[in-house]
Design an enzyme around this catalytic site. Sequence first.
Site, mmCIF file in Angstrom:
data_model
loop_
_atom_site.group_PDB
_atom_site.id
_atom_site.type_symbol
_atom_site.label_atom_id
_atom_site.label_comp_id
_atom_site.label_asym_id
_atom_site.label_seq_id
_atom_site.Cartn_x
_atom_site.Cartn_y
_atom_site.Cartn_z
ATOM 1 N N ASP A 200 74.236 38.450 37.895
ATOM 2 C CA ASP A 200 72.907 38.136 38.459
ATOM 3 C C ASP A 200 72.036 39.382 38.306
ATOM 4 O O ASP A 200 72.474 40.400 37.741
ATOM 5 C CB ASP A 200 73.033 37.708 39.941
ATOM 6 C CG ASP A 200 71.902 36.762 40.372
ATOM 7 O OD1 ASP A 200 70.726 37.198 40.329
ATOM 8 O OD2 ASP A 200 72.179 35.611 40.742
ATOM 9 N N GLY A 226 72.351 42.072 35.260
ATOM 10 C CA GLY A 226 71.590 41.983 34.018
ATOM 11 C C GLY A 226 70.577 40.860 34.078
ATOM 12 O O GLY A 226 70.282 40.338 35.160
ATOM 13 N N ASP A 227 70.089 40.511 32.892
ATOM 14 C CA ASP A 227 69.023 39.518 32.767
ATOM 15 C C ASP A 227 69.502 38.438 31.803
ATOM 16 O O ASP A 227 69.817 38.739 30.646
ATOM 17 C CB ASP A 227 67.787 40.254 32.207
ATOM 18 C CG ASP A 227 66.651 39.309 31.871
ATOM 19 O OD1 ASP A 227 66.776 38.097 32.116
ATOM 20 O OD2 ASP A 227 65.636 39.806 31.356
ATOM 21 N N PHE A 228 69.577 37.186 32.276
ATOM 22 C CA PHE A 228 70.158 36.151 31.413
ATOM 23 C C PHE A 228 69.256 35.744 30.245
ATOM 24 O O PHE A 228 69.624 34.918 29.438
ATOM 25 C CB PHE A 228 70.684 34.947 32.198
ATOM 26 C CG PHE A 228 69.784 34.293 33.217
ATOM 27 C CD1 PHE A 228 68.453 34.016 32.969
ATOM 28 C CD2 PHE A 228 70.326 33.895 34.449
ATOM 29 C CE1 PHE A 228 67.658 33.383 33.907
ATOM 30 C CE2 PHE A 228 69.536 33.259 35.409
ATOM 31 C CZ PHE A 228 68.199 33.017 35.135
ATOM 32 N N HIS A 245 67.367 24.177 36.528
ATOM 33 C CA HIS A 245 66.250 23.458 37.181
ATOM 34 C C HIS A 245 65.137 24.420 37.640
ATOM 35 O O HIS A 245 64.041 23.982 37.946
ATOM 36 C CB HIS A 245 66.753 22.555 38.324
ATOM 37 C CG HIS A 245 66.991 23.259 39.621
ATOM 38 N ND1 HIS A 245 66.920 22.617 40.838
ATOM 39 C CD2 HIS A 245 67.316 24.545 39.906
ATOM 40 C CE1 HIS A 245 67.176 23.479 41.806
ATOM 41 N NE2 HIS A 245 67.433 24.644 41.269
HETATM 42 C C1 LIG Z 1 68.690 28.967 42.762
HETATM 43 S S1 LIG Z 1 69.622 30.457 42.660
HETATM 44 C C2 LIG Z 1 71.198 29.772 42.251
HETATM 45 C C3 LIG Z 1 72.314 30.599 42.785
HETATM 46 C C4 LIG Z 1 73.717 30.062 42.578
HETATM 47 N N1 LIG Z 1 74.058 29.906 41.172
HETATM 48 C C5 LIG Z 1 73.912 28.760 43.319
HETATM 49 O O1 LIG Z 1 74.213 27.740 42.698
HETATM 50 O O2 LIG Z 1 73.812 28.782 44.558
HETATM 51 C C6 LIG Z 1 69.087 31.175 41.132
HETATM 52 C C7 LIG Z 1 69.713 32.531 40.828
HETATM 53 O O3 LIG Z 1 69.239 32.975 39.537
HETATM 54 C C8 LIG Z 1 69.096 34.374 39.616
HETATM 55 N N2 LIG Z 1 68.215 34.842 38.530
HETATM 56 C C9 LIG Z 1 66.879 34.634 38.396
HETATM 57 N N3 LIG Z 1 66.422 35.218 37.284
HETATM 58 C C10 LIG Z 1 67.500 35.816 36.676
HETATM 59 C C11 LIG Z 1 67.650 36.544 35.467
HETATM 60 N N4 LIG Z 1 66.606 36.780 34.650
HETATM 61 N N5 LIG Z 1 68.886 36.995 35.137
HETATM 62 C C12 LIG Z 1 69.948 36.749 35.975
HETATM 63 N N6 LIG Z 1 69.864 36.039 37.130
HETATM 64 C C13 LIG Z 1 68.644 35.578 37.493
HETATM 65 C C14 LIG Z 1 68.497 34.575 40.995
HETATM 66 O O4 LIG Z 1 68.610 35.932 41.407
HETATM 67 C C15 LIG Z 1 69.325 33.601 41.831
HETATM 68 O O5 LIG Z 1 70.486 34.213 42.350
#
Ligand SMILES: C[S@@+](CC[C@H](N)C(=O)[O-])C[C@H]1O[C@@H](n2cnc3c(N)ncnc32)[C@H](O)[C@@H]1O
Length: 335
Positions: A200, A226-228, A245
């Site tokens: 994350d 990191g950044d996905f 979503h």
């Molecule tokens: C709606 S939450 C979902 C969390 C978890 N997977 C769940 O099902 O409960 C979205 C997650 O995406 C992460 N996120 C947003 N942008 C991101 C990025 N560019 N790289 C990695 N993670 C990211 C957020 O920090 C957050 O933890």
Amino acid sequence: MSTDEMPPLVQMFQLLGGFQVSQALYSVAKLGVATALADGPRTIDELATATGADTDALGRIVRDLAPVGIFRTGEGVVEVTPLGATLAEGRAGSLRDVALFWMETHYAPFGVFLHTAVTGESAATHYYGEPFFDWISKSPELVRVTNAAMAAVTQALRAGMFDNYTLPEGPLVADIGGAEGSVLCEFLARDPNRRGIVFDLPEVVPAAKQVLAHHGLAARVDLAAGDFFTSVPEADVYLLSWILHDWDDESCRRILRTIKDSAAPGARLVIAESVMPPDDTPHPTKLTDLTMLAMLTGRERTAGEYEALLSAAGFNLDRIVPTPTPFSFIEATGN
Ligand SMILES: C[S@@+](CC[C@H](N)C(=O)[O-])C[C@H]1O[C@@H](n2cnc3c(N)ncnc32)[C@H](O)[C@@H]1O
């Protein structure tokens, strides 16, 4: 009289008043009113003292929320119902953290929802002056509130979701956008032979340490920041739970391509999302879709829309496994 038996004018009045109920429930959650009633009924005076609320205001909130099914009153005391008790802190399946997350981060942007309706731009971006996750990530307290809400969703709305589902084979499971790790814990706790990675944003991933330790999984799970959109760790099985979503189609394709480029040969992808019915069938995901519209650039999607996204990023949709919850598992393999 049930809601759909009421005359349309009365039904509409109730629908329009949703903001009153939301904010009154938030006060109950934030002040710990449901928590203070967990051990049994109390008088309004006792409850006001325990929660720091104004006695008259609290008495009216309790009286007004009783017909909504939150409290029972009588004989000079207040009792919380099983519905109201879902706002109590520290109970398994509590929605208190969701109440705090929604009302402290979503409610104000929903006040400018008309902007989204007219322009298509996220109300949160308009309201906060930057994308929602960027705004959240600048405040450790908001990161904490967000993570707590995600964990609450896992415990409450996803109860039973993981019971009869086994991930595709592969020793290393990477949970991409795994937040505080509660979804990965659900899988690995049932599957002692696999290892995992919680991936994350750098501000978010440290919170997973505590959750993993709590589940006794710290030794089997690595944390990666990191950044996905840029790169993700190599793994055999990728989990994307409640990620796609949040994003528009082009961003989803970029996330999926990042995974495809990093994946071990033959790696499998499991997407956990609500799949939107293609017709007017009622489904909880339809309100979540409004949240995606207002808060992010995302959307809820039908099975056909997920298939098209996957195919454009080089994945074949293998199957969709429904669960007893509003969520499904969408399995795919790189082609
Ligand atoms: C709606 S939450 C979902 C969390 C978890 N997977 C769940 O099902 O409960 C979205 C997650 O995406 C992460 N996120 C947003 N942008 C991101 C990025 N560019 N790289 C990695 N993670 C990211 C957020 O920090 C957050 O933890």
